[in-house]
Design a protein around this motif. Structure first.
Motif, PDB file in Angstrom:
ATOM      1  N   TRP A 329     -45.565  12.185 -21.672  1.00 17.02           N
ATOM      2  CA  TRP A 329     -45.416  12.911 -22.949  1.00 17.02           C
ATOM      3  C   TRP A 329     -43.961  12.848 -23.423  1.00 17.02           C
ATOM      4  CZ3 TRP A 329     -49.383  14.178 -25.961  1.00 17.02           C
ATOM      5  CH2 TRP A 329     -49.156  14.976 -27.077  1.00 17.02           C
ATOM      6  N   ARG A 330     -43.389  11.659 -23.286  1.00 19.80           N
ATOM      7  CA  ARG A 330     -41.999  11.440 -23.691  1.00 19.80           C
ATOM      8  C   ARG A 330     -41.895  11.455 -25.216  1.00 19.80           C
ATOM      9  NH1 ARG A 330     -40.000   6.849 -24.815  1.00 19.80           N
ATOM     10  NH2 ARG A 330     -37.760   6.463 -24.693  1.00 19.80           N
ATOM     11  N   ILE A 331     -42.917  10.888 -25.841  1.00 21.93           N
ATOM     12  CA  ILE A 331     -42.999  10.885 -27.304  1.00 21.93           C
ATOM     13  C   ILE A 331     -44.240  11.674 -27.681  1.00 21.93           C
ATOM     14  CG2 ILE A 331     -43.237   9.439 -29.349  1.00 21.93           C
ATOM     15  CD1 ILE A 331     -42.112   7.128 -27.687  1.00 21.93           C
ATOM     16  N   PRO A 332     -44.111  12.662 -28.559  1.00 21.51           N
ATOM     17  CA  PRO A 332     -45.327  13.408 -28.919  1.00 21.51           C
ATOM     18  C   PRO A 332     -46.318  12.472 -29.616  1.00 21.51           C
ATOM     19  CG  PRO A 332     -43.464  14.048 -30.322  1.00 21.51           C
ATOM     20  CD  PRO A 332     -42.916  13.150 -29.256  1.00 21.51           C
TER      21      PRO A 332
END
Lengths: 439, 439
Positions: A329-332
């Motif tokens: 979940w590094r980038i939403p």
């Protein structure tokens, strides 16, 4: 340094699934050189594991029981290529709940049940990736979410459905009618037996909904997107468009106006010189304008076994990199943090302002043109060009007009009045134009 | 959940630096909504902090001492926008050694000292990002490294220098000579006072070197890239190209042939219908063919304050996401793991096989054409088209020919013989053609 291998489970061994298996096999070496570890496809589940496929697979890998993937703690990433709503939704939900990352190409599902899925993924802090769901092989999701992350997206114009673009291209190049070209496309496998999803803009609407979500961080009620398909486009209109310097394309259009967002899907006349006008056959393309980036244009194969597999595996690698670094979940998923996602505020179609093409079918009587022009003037619609051809006294002839920027509400009111005139036959054809050279 | 802010140090407050400061300010809210935390520009260093800029900055932020950035432990990311080799190399090296992540737009530096910098970054496990160094605002680095990660890259064709493309576009549209257009471009600020870097393909070579590294995981010795600029292109050749259905573009070409890689930069004739032929003005573009993806095309602004700033900040956000998740070096800077990076094995230019355009300046004598054609035949070069115009008995007239696929070695030998003929004046003009419709 020893690194953990990445284990995949594939649900759905159809056309795209076959491409994924082929690509993982054929490019295993280069994938390992890039990722730094091996990707192992541990299980493939399909309701039909007997059918012959274009790729050889160890029979041990195959199963009809999805639980062999969902309940296998070693499997890190689940690829869903089943399509449709049920059981795809169930598979994705279960996979996320069991702590797996998921990859899907299922735009219909995401456009309809995306809100639930994205919220669940956020809660689970697991990645849900869907690069293949819009624009096939084109990295459009990555471009909006990452490449143009610093921009307010002023507009996105896209050719998002290959089948429609193929049909419109053939109508233009071969001067054939819609029905003839559609039948040919069906014979060649470029259109489905029931082509409604593609030609009526439903597939495009699914993709536009996802683009809107990513560009603006909004929840999009699919049914509220304004949508017209291409089944009403006649060869006559394709030819008049050509005479006026336009090609007709099925465009998805998104544009930000302060708080309101304009979003619509319809056949659109695009000037020859515009890059989108030159995207032919079953190619897809996107023209994005960011406030800092200015124009960015991307095109490529919007479908097909290997191009789509390329996008699916790019998602797999992105997730694998997270796994190898112990993160997720590094980038939403929706490009914006979950707590700022809001309902979209769509501009009513009546309020849009654009250029128009009209084709009237009018009896060749003196004063016809002035009557039509008079009604348009009453509604504040100013005419840019007029083409009148083939006079046949007392018979209906086409009169074609294009307008300067006008409001849809006024246009609709004018056409209603015009269509009621005795000297006008049938419904006037309306096609919107995207042409920023015109006032 | 409380998250750490991200602190930036900017070295170089020129045109692009100003764009970065402006964009961080203007789009702060949307950046925070996407990233989930604030980005704080803590220090700006430039040798000249007195000059007026297009953006207002708290004077406390400004300094002439780079150590205020390099020695500040709170600064996570250093943006280098100084340009040139020294002291930029020193700044980047020091920043990496001090454990900072770095962002740069400096293609000249990376193409020359990239190997050392990339190895240092790998050793330090710090990110070195350079999206703005190639293709300006176009996410070409991200597309090759991430979007097309699953592909063997068969070829990349690119328009990578805006100044050259602007000049060639003007020559085509306004039928002006190279010199006239160049002077105009200099007056308008589209070309430098000394335009060598741009018009002789040196800037393009820097960018091609980076593209080759990312596409194939190779170290590229800049000097070995075959390079021709556009200063020899005459209006006459632009017009003949048009007659043959081509536009002339300064292309960078990369193509894989098993172990050998073909790489060259030169003016190239591109068919009207090709998307690259329609990339005009100072736009850049890339046409990539992957073995799975097939054609992917990207275009956009290759330079400019805000478009370049958009790319710089996309790198900042990528790195910030790593920092917030406590990770780094998630993607190897050169697209391949450091331990598999090798020296590139370039195909000698003599071995390339392509289509050619020749313009001979021949005396109008009987038998001239047959003599030229005879020499070409001896060298296995087969003629596709011939244009001969404006006969002036006893005087030199242009004879234009295009060829089927031929080998460069044979072409050079043939032209050497032809240029020695009494009936041929001066050097024959040679322009390569990219046209996959021809045999």
């Amino acid at each position: 340094m020893l690194k953990k291998n990445i284990y995949l489970g594939l649900i759905g061994f159809g056309n795209i699934g076959t491409g994924v298996v082929k690509l993982l096999k054929e490019n295993a070496e280069i994938l390992e050189q890039r990722l730094g570890t091996k990707i192992i496809l541990k299980k493939i589940v399909d309701i039909n594991i007997e059918a012959p496929r274009m790729v050889a697979v160890d029979p041990q890998l195959l199963s009809t029981d999805v639980n062999e993937i969902l309940n296998d703690p070693e499997i890190d990433i689940v690829i869903e290529l089943v399509g449709g709503y049920d059981p795809a939704l169930r598979f994705l939900t279960d996979a996320l709940k069991k702590g797996k990352h998921v990859v899907t190409a299922n735009k219909a599902l995401l456009a309809t049940y995306g809100n639930e899925l994205f919220q669940l993924a956020a809660k689970q802090q697991r990645n849900i990736c869907f690069e293949a769901s819009v624009g096939g092989t084109i990295p459009i999701i990555k471009t909006i979410r990452e490449g143009l992350v610093a921009n307010r997206i002023k507009s996105v114009l896209g050719i998002m459905n290959g089948t429609s673009n193929y049909i419109l291209t053939k109508m233009t190049e071969e001067k054939e009618d819609f029905e003839t070209v559609l039948k040919e496309a069906q014979k060649l496998g470029f259109a489905e037996a029931d082509p409604t999803f593609d030609i009526e803009g439903i597939d495009t609407a699914h993709k536009l909904a996802l683009v809107l979500t990513l560009a603006y961080g909004k929840r999009v009620p699919l049914k509220e997107l304004y949508r017209e398909g291409i089944s009403g486009i006649s060869q006559q209109d394709v030819e008049f468009a050509g005479e006026l310097g336009y090609h007709i394309k099925l465009l998805a259009i998104a544009r930000q106006h302060d708080e309101l967002i304009e979003a619509r899907i319809h056949p659109t006349m695009v000037p020859f010189h515009h890059l989108l006008a030159n995207v032919n056959g079953n190619y897809n393309a996107f023209h994005i304008i960011g406030d800092a980036s200015d124009s960015v244009f991307l095109s490529g194969q919007g479908a097909g076994m290997m191009p789509t597999a390329s996008a699916v595996i790019s998602d797999v690698i992105d997730i694998s990199r997270d796994i190898l670094k112990g993160t997720s979940w590094r980038i939403p998923a929706r490009s914006f943090q979950e707590d700022v996602i809001q309902d979209i505020n769509l501009m009513p179609i009546e309020n849009i302002i654009t250029h128009y093409y009209f084709r009237f079918s009018a009896l060749d009587h003196p004063g016809v043109l002035s009557k039509i022009a008079g009604i348009l003037a009453e509604e504040n619609i100013s005419i840019a060009t007029v083409i009148q051809k083939g006079r046949k006294k007392g018979q209906a002839v086409p009169i074609v007009m294009t307008t300067h920027k006008s409001q849809e509400k006024n246009v609709r009111q004018a056409l209603e009045k015009i269509d009621r005139l005795d000297i006008v036959q049938g419904h006037t054809v309306l096609i919107r134009i995207e042409d920023d050279r015109l006032p």
